[in-house]
Scaffold this active site. Structure first.
Site, PDB file in Angstrom:
ATOM      1  N   HIS A 278      -5.095   5.650  10.475  1.00  0.00           N
ATOM      2  CA  HIS A 278      -4.114   6.707  10.670  1.00  0.00           C
ATOM      3  C   HIS A 278      -4.765   7.916  11.335  1.00  0.00           C
ATOM      4  CE1 HIS A 278      -5.863   6.995   6.629  1.00  0.00           C
ATOM      5  NE2 HIS A 278      -5.710   8.304   6.694  1.00  0.00           N
TER       6      HIS A 278
ATOM      7  N   HIS B 291      -8.764   7.522  11.971  1.00  0.00           N
ATOM      8  CA  HIS B 291      -9.788   6.904  11.131  1.00  0.00           C
ATOM      9  C   HIS B 291      -9.097   5.900  10.214  1.00  0.00           C
ATOM     10  CE1 HIS B 291      -8.306  10.022   8.378  1.00  0.00           C
ATOM     11  NE2 HIS B 291      -8.678   9.204   7.421  1.00  0.00           N
TER      12      HIS B 291
ATOM     13  N   HIS C 151       0.808  -1.218   0.000  1.00  0.00           N
ATOM     14  CA  HIS C 151       0.000   0.000   0.000  1.00  0.00           C
ATOM     15  C   HIS C 151       0.846   1.276   0.000  1.00  0.00           C
ATOM     16  CE1 HIS C 151      -3.823   2.080   0.545  1.00  0.00           C
ATOM     17  NE2 HIS C 151      -3.159   2.921   1.313  1.00  0.00           N
TER      18      HIS C 151
ATOM     19  N   ASP D 180      -6.797  18.114   8.051  1.00  0.00           N
ATOM     20  CA  ASP D 180      -8.170  17.611   7.994  1.00  0.00           C
ATOM     21  C   ASP D 180      -8.370  16.985   6.621  1.00  0.00           C
ATOM     22  OD1 ASP D 180      -8.525  18.719  10.481  1.00  0.00           O
ATOM     23  OD2 ASP D 180     -10.278  19.925   9.936  1.00  0.00           O
TER      24      ASP D 180
END
Length: 383
Positions: free
Chosen positions: A298, A334, A261, A304
């Site tokens: 993470h 999240h 990833h 944001d």
């Protein structure tokens, strides 16, 4: 953009006499940013572009923060935002800070005016719709999944094709929108290995002329003003320079993939002061032995994250839909929702299409966004 463009009729030297067929002078207009130090273009008008007949204040366009200031992951379902009106006055602000305002527009008409954003660059993503972007630089035909980059101060008019529903994700940036510096060489050219090239950018074509009086809406300091001009700003017979609007289709983004990833910056498409824009385009998944295609959880240290879901599919998220917008703020971890990590293992391809805006200052929720919020979203990671 470090691309030189030229259209129409020009004198051999800048600021040299160029006359109309009747012997009168064509009128020069320099359009650019950062005073005289940034990129610019020189336009040649049939008439004076400065002939203002009248002005009036129209509206306060400053977003208002929602009363609730709860700090949590959020999800907004934008599909109920109504269609109607033009692409300027019918925007619904959802999120904002001092660097960017993020809105949804669903225009059904062009309006009888042109528009100039006098306080920032605009980056539109056309999730649905097609039509023509009219500018003094020429025409750009736009279609579904196009980005439209409109630098500050450029007069333009978005003309939706009749009968075609529109959904436009609007970013208004204080700073200049450009391609990422890391993709470019010292001369400003996009390098080999970048996920797109200058060949993918569609610049204005087909100079067209309008004459007679015109109305231009100007946004400045959060206020919308109406200017009545003696002469139409689209009376340009020629221009050249480095400052102009352009289109780029998200399907022309060439994703970078690896055995395992890769983090979101590999999907970066644009940058502006205080923010970056990324395109999660259809692509092969990570192909290493035992690879987990879904991202790891993470915490958004110092940023944001806003994602607009431009397709029904997204590998790490459930409960969202086409047109959803999520906000994952700094200070709250999240990642994939329950079951999405396991489901991604062994998958070889994704058709997802999503637009991400990461900001480096905290975002506020606009008052008008509250009615579209999925209030239970922040608990959706509980199995």
């Amino acid at each position: 953009m470090p691309i030189y463009q030229t259209r129409g009729e020009l004198p051999r030297k800048r600021h040299q006499v160029l006359r109309r067929p009747d012997g009168e002078l064509y009128r020069e207009e320099l359009v650019g940013n950062y005073g005289f130090n940034g990129p610019s273009s020189l336009l040649y008008h049939t008439e004076q572009p400065t002939a203002v007949v009248d002005t009036r204040w129209v509206a306060d366009m400053t977003p208002v923060q929602a009363p609730s200031k709860d700090h949590r992951n959020r999800h907004f379902r934008t599909s109920p935002i109504p269609h109607g009106g033009n692409w300027v006055q019918q925007r619904t602000p959802l999120l904002f800070n001092d660097d960017v305002v993020i809105s949804i527009a669903r225009p059904t008409e062009a309006g009888d005016f042109c528009y100039r954003n006098g306080e920032g660059d605009e980056l539109l993503y056309v999730a649905d719709g097609e039509g023509v972007l009219e500018t003094a630089f020429g025409l750009i035909e736009y279609r579904r999944e196009d980005y439209l980059v409109i630098p500050r101060g450029i007069v333009h008019r978005l003309v939706p094709k009749q009968g075609v529903e529109h959904c436009v994700l609007v970013h208004e940036f204080r700073g200049h929108v450009t391609t990422p510096r890391r993709y470019k060489n010292q001369q400003g050219q996009l390098k080999e290995g970048s996920p797109f090239s200058e060949r993918d950018l569609r610049t204005p074509q087909d100079l067209f002329q309008r004459s007679g009086p015109a109305t231009v809406m100007v946004k400045h300091a959060g206020q919308l003003h109406e200017y009545s001009l003696a002469h139409h700003p689209f009376d340009v017979v020629g221009w050249d320079g480095y400052y102009f609007p352009y289109a780029f289709n998200a399907r022309d983004f060439e994703p970078l993939v690896g055995r395992y990833h890769l983090p979101p910056p590999v999907h970066q498409t644009f940058e502006a002061e205080g923010a970056v824009i990324c395109t999660f385009a259809p692509r092969p998944f990570d192909f290493g032995e035992g690879a987990i295609p879904a991202p790891y959880a993470h915490s958004n240290a110092m940023s944001d994250e806003v994602i607009f879901y431009a397709s029904k599919e997204f590998m790490s998220r459930k409960g969202v839909e086409y047109g959803s917008i999520t906000l994952h703020p700094d200070g709250v971890p999240h990642g994939p929702q329950p079951g999405k990590t396991e489901a991604s293992i062994g998958a070889t391809w994704t058709d997802e299409l999503a637009i991400m805006c990461d900001t480096f200052r905290p975002l506020k929720v606009a008052e008008g966004a509250v009615e579209y919020e999925d209030e239970g979203y922040f608990t959706s990671w509980v199995e």
